[in-house]
Each structure stands twice: as C-alpha cells, then as structure tokens.
Design a protein around this motif. Structure first.
Motif, PDB file in Angstrom:
ATOM      1  N   ALA A  52     -24.636  -4.930 -18.564  1.00 43.93           N
ATOM      2  CA  ALA A  52     -25.643  -3.905 -18.829  1.00 43.93           C
ATOM      3  C   ALA A  52     -27.003  -4.584 -19.010  1.00 43.93           C
ATOM      4  O   ALA A  52     -27.150  -5.477 -19.842  1.00 43.93           O
ATOM      5  CB  ALA A  52     -25.272  -3.115 -20.077  1.00 43.93           C
ATOM      6  N   ALA A  53     -27.983  -4.177 -18.227  1.00 44.88           N
ATOM      7  CA  ALA A  53     -29.331  -4.735 -18.337  1.00 44.88           C
ATOM      8  C   ALA A  53     -30.125  -4.055 -19.449  1.00 44.88           C
ATOM      9  O   ALA A  53     -31.211  -4.510 -19.800  1.00 44.88           O
ATOM     10  CB  ALA A  53     -30.063  -4.603 -17.006  1.00 44.88           C
ATOM     11  N   ARG A  54     -29.578  -2.980 -19.970  1.00 44.90           N
ATOM     12  CA  ARG A  54     -30.180  -2.226 -21.066  1.00 44.90           C
ATOM     13  C   ARG A  54     -29.050  -1.451 -21.728  1.00 44.90           C
ATOM     14  O   ARG A  54     -27.897  -1.545 -21.291  1.00 44.90           O
ATOM     15  CB  ARG A  54     -31.252  -1.252 -20.553  1.00 44.90           C
ATOM     16  N   GLU A  55     -29.331  -0.713 -22.760  1.00 45.67           N
ATOM     17  CA  GLU A  55     -28.294   0.114 -23.365  1.00 45.67           C
ATOM     18  C   GLU A  55     -27.955   1.256 -22.415  1.00 45.67           C
ATOM     19  O   GLU A  55     -28.841   1.976 -21.948  1.00 45.67           O
ATOM     20  CB  GLU A  55     -28.755   0.666 -24.713  1.00 45.67           C
ATOM     21  N   LEU A  56     -26.679   1.414 -22.130  1.00 49.71           N
ATOM     22  CA  LEU A  56     -26.222   2.451 -21.210  1.00 49.71           C
ATOM     23  C   LEU A  56     -25.466   3.518 -21.991  1.00 49.71           C
ATOM     24  O   LEU A  56     -24.687   3.214 -22.881  1.00 49.71           O
ATOM     25  CB  LEU A  56     -25.295   1.855 -20.135  1.00 49.71           C
ATOM     26  N   ARG A  57     -25.705   4.771 -21.623  1.00 53.22           N
ATOM     27  CA  ARG A  57     -25.031   5.882 -22.274  1.00 53.22           C
ATOM     28  C   ARG A  57     -23.760   6.254 -21.517  1.00 53.22           C
ATOM     29  O   ARG A  57     -23.679   6.123 -20.301  1.00 53.22           O
ATOM     30  CB  ARG A  57     -25.961   7.106 -22.340  1.00 53.22           C
ATOM     31  N   CYS A  58     -22.778   6.742 -22.240  1.00 52.44           N
ATOM     32  CA  CYS A  58     -21.519   7.164 -21.627  1.00 52.44           C
ATOM     33  C   CYS A  58     -21.781   8.294 -20.627  1.00 52.44           C
ATOM     34  O   CYS A  58     -22.441   9.274 -20.941  1.00 52.44           O
ATOM     35  CB  CYS A  58     -20.551   7.631 -22.710  1.00 52.44           C
ATOM     36  N   GLY A  59     -21.248   8.135 -19.426  1.00 53.63           N
ATOM     37  CA  GLY A  59     -21.408   9.152 -18.394  1.00 53.63           C
ATOM     38  C   GLY A  59     -22.661   8.995 -17.562  1.00 53.63           C
ATOM     39  O   GLY A  59     -22.887   9.754 -16.619  1.00 53.63           O
ATOM     40  N   GLU A  60     -23.474   7.997 -17.844  1.00 51.43           N
ATOM     41  CA  GLU A  60     -24.746   7.819 -17.141  1.00 51.43           C
ATOM     42  C   GLU A  60     -24.531   7.210 -15.759  1.00 51.43           C
ATOM     43  O   GLU A  60     -23.756   6.266 -15.586  1.00 51.43           O
ATOM     44  CB  GLU A  60     -25.662   6.923 -17.979  1.00 51.43           C
ATOM     45  N   LEU A  61     -25.222   7.737 -14.767  1.00 51.95           N
ATOM     46  CA  LEU A  61     -25.179   7.171 -13.424  1.00 51.95           C
ATOM     47  C   LEU A  61     -25.906   5.833 -13.427  1.00 51.95           C
ATOM     48  O   LEU A  61     -27.074   5.751 -13.811  1.00 51.95           O
ATOM     49  CB  LEU A  61     -25.846   8.141 -12.441  1.00 51.95           C
ATOM     50  N   ILE A  62     -25.206   4.774 -13.011  1.00 52.06           N
ATOM     51  CA  ILE A  62     -25.785   3.437 -13.141  1.00 52.06           C
ATOM     52  C   ILE A  62     -25.910   2.681 -11.814  1.00 52.06           C
ATOM     53  O   ILE A  62     -26.546   1.632 -11.766  1.00 52.06           O
ATOM     54  CB  ILE A  62     -24.956   2.584 -14.122  1.00 52.06           C
ATOM     55  N   LEU A  63     -25.327   3.193 -10.741  1.00 54.90           N
ATOM     56  CA  LEU A  63     -25.449   2.499  -9.455  1.00 54.90           C
ATOM     57  C   LEU A  63     -25.155   3.466  -8.322  1.00 54.90           C
ATOM     58  O   LEU A  63     -24.231   4.281  -8.409  1.00 54.90           O
ATOM     59  CB  LEU A  63     -24.472   1.317  -9.377  1.00 54.90           C
ATOM     60  N   ARG A  64     -25.975   3.365  -7.261  1.00 57.43           N
ATOM     61  CA  ARG A  64     -25.744   4.147  -6.037  1.00 57.43           C
ATOM     62  C   ARG A  64     -25.688   3.189  -4.851  1.00 57.43           C
ATOM     63  O   ARG A  64     -26.539   2.313  -4.712  1.00 57.43           O
ATOM     64  CB  ARG A  64     -26.885   5.148  -5.803  1.00 57.43           C
ATOM     65  N   VAL A  65     -24.676   3.374  -4.010  1.00 54.39           N
ATOM     66  CA  VAL A  65     -24.557   2.590  -2.778  1.00 54.39           C
ATOM     67  C   VAL A  65     -24.510   3.576  -1.620  1.00 54.39           C
ATOM     68  O   VAL A  65     -23.551   4.346  -1.498  1.00 54.39           O
ATOM     69  CB  VAL A  65     -23.286   1.715  -2.785  1.00 54.39           C
ATOM     70  N   PRO A  66     -25.550   3.626  -0.760  1.00 51.55           N
ATOM     71  CA  PRO A  66     -25.605   4.631   0.304  1.00 51.55           C
ATOM     72  C   PRO A  66     -24.494   4.458   1.335  1.00 51.55           C
ATOM     73  O   PRO A  66     -23.927   3.373   1.499  1.00 51.55           O
ATOM     74  CB  PRO A  66     -26.987   4.395   0.936  1.00 51.55           C
ATOM     75  N   ARG A  67     -24.219   5.523   2.025  1.00 53.04           N
ATOM     76  CA  ARG A  67     -23.110   5.554   2.983  1.00 53.04           C
ATOM     77  C   ARG A  67     -23.228   4.463   4.046  1.00 53.04           C
ATOM     78  O   ARG A  67     -22.238   3.840   4.429  1.00 53.04           O
ATOM     79  CB  ARG A  67     -23.061   6.934   3.654  1.00 53.04           C
ATOM     80  N   LYS A  68     -24.433   4.198   4.496  1.00 47.47           N
ATOM     81  CA  LYS A  68     -24.607   3.215   5.566  1.00 47.47           C
ATOM     82  C   LYS A  68     -24.258   1.801   5.110  1.00 47.47           C
ATOM     83  O   LYS A  68     -23.995   0.923   5.940  1.00 47.47           O
ATOM     84  CB  LYS A  68     -26.039   3.247   6.092  1.00 47.47           C
ATOM     85  N   ALA A  69     -24.255   1.571   3.792  1.00 46.11           N
ATOM     86  CA  ALA A  69     -23.935   0.240   3.272  1.00 46.11           C
ATOM     87  C   ALA A  69     -22.438   0.037   3.073  1.00 46.11           C
ATOM     88  O   ALA A  69     -22.007  -1.076   2.764  1.00 46.11           O
ATOM     89  CB  ALA A  69     -24.669  -0.005   1.959  1.00 46.11           C
ATOM     90  N   LEU A  70     -21.645   1.087   3.222  1.00 48.72           N
ATOM     91  CA  LEU A  70     -20.198   0.989   3.036  1.00 48.72           C
ATOM     92  C   LEU A  70     -19.541   0.498   4.311  1.00 48.72           C
ATOM     93  O   LEU A  70     -19.751   1.055   5.395  1.00 48.72           O
ATOM     94  CB  LEU A  70     -19.619   2.360   2.645  1.00 48.72           C
ATOM     95  N   MET A  71     -18.738  -0.530   4.196  1.00 44.86           N
ATOM     96  CA  MET A  71     -18.054  -1.089   5.367  1.00 44.86           C
ATOM     97  C   MET A  71     -16.698  -0.430   5.506  1.00 44.86           C
ATOM     98  O   MET A  71     -15.815  -0.590   4.671  1.00 44.86           O
ATOM     99  CB  MET A  71     -17.887  -2.602   5.211  1.00 44.86           C
ATOM    100  N   ASN A  72     -16.523   0.350   6.598  1.00 42.71           N
ATOM    101  CA  ASN A  72     -15.276   1.068   6.820  1.00 42.71           C
ATOM    102  C   ASN A  72     -15.129   1.377   8.296  1.00 42.71           C
ATOM    103  O   ASN A  72     -15.946   0.941   9.120  1.00 42.71           O
ATOM    104  CB  ASN A  72     -15.246   2.352   5.980  1.00 42.71           C
ATOM    105  N   ARG A  73     -14.127   2.126   8.653  1.00 44.82           N
ATOM    106  CA  ARG A  73     -13.893   2.413  10.075  1.00 44.82           C
ATOM    107  C   ARG A  73     -15.021   3.228  10.687  1.00 44.82           C
ATOM    108  O   ARG A  73     -15.234   3.198  11.899  1.00 44.82           O
ATOM    109  CB  ARG A  73     -12.567   3.145  10.244  1.00 44.82           C
ATOM    110  N   GLU A  74     -15.748   3.964   9.874  1.00 46.41           N
ATOM    111  CA  GLU A  74     -16.886   4.726  10.371  1.00 46.41           C
ATOM    112  C   GLU A  74     -17.971   3.792  10.907  1.00 46.41           C
ATOM    113  O   GLU A  74     -18.565   4.046  11.952  1.00 46.41           O
ATOM    114  CB  GLU A  74     -17.458   5.602   9.256  1.00 46.41           C
ATOM    115  N   SER A  75     -18.210   2.697  10.180  1.00 43.37           N
ATOM    116  CA  SER A  75     -19.201   1.728  10.650  1.00 43.37           C
ATOM    117  C   SER A  75     -18.699   0.990  11.889  1.00 43.37           C
ATOM    118  O   SER A  75     -19.494   0.567  12.737  1.00 43.37           O
ATOM    119  CB  SER A  75     -19.566   0.743   9.537  1.00 43.37           C
TER     120      SER A  75
END
Length: 515
Positions: A52-75
C-alpha cells in the motif's frame, strides 16, 4: 540492478498502455503505480509483491488494467501471422492455445509488444509438475503423490498434442522442448486470472504481482462465502479511487470470494482492497478457496495457516465415497458432513431414516453414538499416520536440517565446513526414516564430498531441488499435524462424553427416535 531496471521498464510500459492505480485520467508517464500501490519485497510473505502506497480503505478500487493489456486468446486473434496456424488446430484446448501463444511471444524477443512484461516473469516455478521423483516421493501421502504424477502426465500429453502447431508456426527449437512447455504451463497455471469470455483466463501485467491470501476461516469451513444481495454494479458506483465513500460499511454489506474481476462497462480488470491497509503493508489478492495441495499443484507455494486446507476421508461402505465435504479441517476437527455421516453410520440401519433429520441438524444422537463416531475418527487418523514412513517430530527435525543446508550453502551458517557439518547433520540414529531420506538426497547430488571439502557453492539446480524438497516436507508435516490435532480433539471429546450424560442435558437420543 538489472531486475530494478526491468521493473521500471514494466511500470513505464504499464503507464503507456493505460494500467493505473490512480483516479486521474492522466497518469505519470514513468510509472503506472505510486498513488495506491508500490512494488516491494516481502521475504516472509510471498517475496515480491504489492504494498500500500498510502492508507487504503476496505472495498476501495486500487488498480485498473485495461482490456488491451490482458494477454489472452483474444489478443492472439489480432496477430495476423499466428492466427492461421492456430485455426488449423481447433481440437486444442483454450489453455493449450494460450500456452503456445505465450511461447510464441517469448520467441519474438524484444520485438514482442509484451516484452517488458515477459522479461519480468519468473524463470522457474515450483508447481507439482516440476517435482522430480525424489521430491514427489517426499510428499509421502498417496493422494499427493498421485496428484503429482497425474499433473506431469497431463502436461506431457498436452505438450505432445501441440507439437504440430508449434513447428508450423516456426517456434525456436529450444521452445519446442518439454522444459519450455513446463515453464509456460506453470506461468499459465500460477498467474492467469479469470475472464468471462475465455476459460483459459488471461495474463494480467502488474495485476499478477499481488500475492495470494486465503478467505476468512468461517468462509472456508462452510465451503463458500456468503454473498449478500447487494448489486455489485451499484456497489462499484459508490466506490471509486480517491472517493470518501464509507468503505467499511460496504464491506459489511458485500463480501467477495475474489477481490478483482473484469468489468465490461469500464473495459478493464479492476482490483479492490479486501480490507483496510496501512501504508507499507502488503496488499493481497484472494482468488478462491484452495487446499495446500491445490496451491502447490497450481501455484507452487503453501500457506502455513490455510483455513481452506483439509484431509479427505472415506466414511463407511454404505456412505457416499466421493464427497469433498467428508474431511478433517485444518484445525483438526471433523467437518460437519463427516460428523453427520458418522452419526448415521453408527445408527442401526432401521433407524437411520428417522435419525437423519436430527443428524443433519448437527445434533448428537446419543452419548454412545457420539463416542463411537469420535473413536472411529481417532482410529482412522492413527491408521493414516502409521502408513507414513516418518513421524511429525521427525519431519520437524528434517525440515530444520534442510533449512540448515540452505544456510550452509549461502554461507549464513557458522558451523565448521571441514566435514563436521555432515557429522552434525547425521548425529541422530541412522535407523530413523528422516535420516535415510536426507542421506539419499546427499548421495543423489554428491553433497557428502562438498561437506567434507568445505565447498559452499550452490548451483541453481540444487537450490531449486532443496526448495521443492523443503515444500514437500512442509506439506506432509502440516498434513500430519492436522491428523494429530484431530486425534487430540476427538480424544478430548470422548473423555468429555465419558464424564457427562447427554440424557441429563436433554439432548435427543436414539431411544427417542425408536419411540
């Protein structure tokens, strides 16, 4: 230094492709992390992970990885050069396709779009399929040995099935080997995350840096987490990075079995804090309930405290034999379903139908019936322990010596290196099973000569084998500890039953059922 530069390159690449732990649309051009998370090392809790780079609250959104960055059969389908070859092998499973695709991208080297991510993947893994024969036998328990052999056989079969495709797309010769396949398969097994449109899952750059944490104890005992009726989309709309929403209240109203998932409306894989974290604490990801054997098989690690761990047992010839609910829990207690089955097993056949309602309500049927059930469990546990070549205490000693060997080769151990280490390591009676096992390992790798000469050089192959052997001993030690704890628990219950009368407490009796 090279590793640090590689991490910096990964975080720069992540920022370029839209990975972010920040609520702002414009992120730092040099790193995709820093607002909510940072990469750190946790030697005693999974190694490299996210803090944690700061205090994080329970349930807080902390990271997003866009679809184009996901390595899968779609890519894969976007690669015009590779797609035709894959289309000629429609019988291959999704996982086989993703494994071949990963090897193909590795073969491209620095020209791969995924290169900053690929070079940061581990060079080796410790999943069960990587264990050699000695390490497999070190597990001792028949079910674990069988799982190891099946895992290896499965990967060998899948590898042979894909040889035609891999040659057709001109993979480099070294990538055609089973060792390369084993590495790629271990990467897929241990690092992929679930996505709704592909059962093989996806590789998630930066998102796969989270280390695993097991679900809460009560969730594992019941077999699943209780999910409240609150709608997930309405929950997410109230929780955004940096907002002051009441995250603690949200956690009371909504509980996830996993802490992340792909969200179609934002087109990204989103990760949430599963609890409140202080700055600097490791942030974990929970991706389901697993036994320690399953964690070892699929992910290559164990948890010393895993409430999801259990030992399956068979109860009687006339009960359901294949039933995951019939087991001993990690804390040594028979599961609810196991007690139900045993109470009915020791009920006369003609009374079982009538007694079923009481048994499946978790009610003790009689003092004699409960004593018989507990005695059966004690006998079962003793039988399982007696089948194994070493005891719990011996495994504890062996584990200590394996740790000392690792320290010795890393020059952390201060013991003399002129051969006295070998004498020290075998100072117990040679007849003990754990000493025989240790001597077999020393002879297999020629380590006796190393100790006598004082050589302390540790090859990568030897270090990996020591590490896997240590995990095998750790696994069987925890297995035996659970059985021993179960014996202690059930013996205590028998003693308690012998000094109390269930009749005086008004508990239902088999006599009542007869009436």
């Amino acid at each position: 230094m090279d590793d640090q530069k590689g991490l910096e390159a990964l975080l720069r690449w992540g920022a370029e492709v839209g990975i972010s732990d920040s609520p702002h649309s414009v992120t730092s051009p040099i790193s995709c992390l820093g607002h909510s998370l940072s990469i750190s090392n946790f030697p005693e809790a999974g190694g490299r992970g996210l803090a944690a780079a700061r205090e994080l609250r329970c349930g807080e959104l902390i990271l997003r990885v866009p679809r184009k960055a996901l390595m899968n059969r779609e890519s894969l389908r976007k690669d015009g050069k590779l797609t035709p070859g894959f289309q000629r092998y429609p019988h291959l499973t999704s996982t086989q396709v993703l494994t071949v695709y990963l090897l193909a991208e590795v073969g491209k080297g620095s020209s791969s779009w995924w290169y900053p991510y690929l070079v940061q993947l581990p060079r080796t893994y410790d999943i069960l399929a990587t264990f050699n024969q000695f390490e497999i036998q070190a597990l001792q328990v028949a079910d674990a040995i069988s799982a190891s052999k099946k895992s290896i056989s499965k990967l060998q079969f899948e590898w042979k099935e894909t040889q035609g495709l891999m040659k057709e797309i001109n993979l480099k010769p070294q990538l055609l080997s089973f060792q390369s396949w084993l590495w790629a398969s271990a990467t897929i097994s241990s690092r992929t995350l679930h996505i709704p449109w592909d059962d093989a899952g996806c590789l998630c750059p930066v998102g796969d840096l989270f280390n695993y944490d097991a679900p809460e104890m009560d969730a594992c005992i019941s077999g699943e987490l209780e999910t409240k009726s609150m709608d997930q989309n309405s929950l997410r709309s109230d929780i955004n990075i940096g907002e002051d929403s009441d995250a603690e209240e949200c956690c009371e109203n909504f509980q996830r079995l996993v802490d992340g998932g792909f969200e179609e409306d934002v087109g990204a894989y989103c990760f949430y804090a599963r609890k409140r974290y202080k700055r600097g604490e490791q942030v974990f990801l929970c991706y389901g309930t697993y036994t320690n054997l399953e964690l070892l098989e699929h992910y290559g690690f164990l948890l010393s405290r895993n409430p999801g761990d259990k030992i399956p047992i068979l109860v009687g010839e006339d009960t359901v034999q294949i039933n995951d609910s019939l087991h001993i829990q990690q804390d040594g207690r028979p599961s609810f379903s196991t007690l139900c089955a045993l109470r009915l097993l020791f009920t006369p056949q003609k009374l079982r139908k009538a007694a079923g309602r009481l048994a499946y309500s978790g009610i003790q049927l009689s003092r004699e019936n409960e004593t018989s059930a507990m005695s059966w469990v004690v006998k079962k546990c003793h039988g399982l322990l007696q089948e194994l070549p070493t005891t719990l205490e011996e495994d504890g000693l062996l584990l200590k010596y394996i740790e000392n060997m690792l320290k010795y080769f890393k020059e952390e151990d201060k013991k003399p290196s002129n051969g006295s280490f070998l004498k020290w390591a075998t100072e117990e009676k040679q007849g003990l099973g754990w000493v025989s096992e240790m001597m077999e390992f020393l002879e297999m790798y020629g380590l006796k000569d190393c100790f006598i000469s004082g050589e302390r050089k540790l090859s990568r192959r030897l270090e990996r084998s020591l590490r896997r052997w240590r995990m095998a001993v750790q696994w069987r030690l925890m297995y035996k500890k659970t059985l021993c704890d179960c014996v202690i628990y059930c013996t205590g219950m028998i003693q308690q039953l012998s000094s109390q009368s269930l009749e005086s407490r008004g508990a239902p009796l088999l006599q009542d059922v007869k009436k």
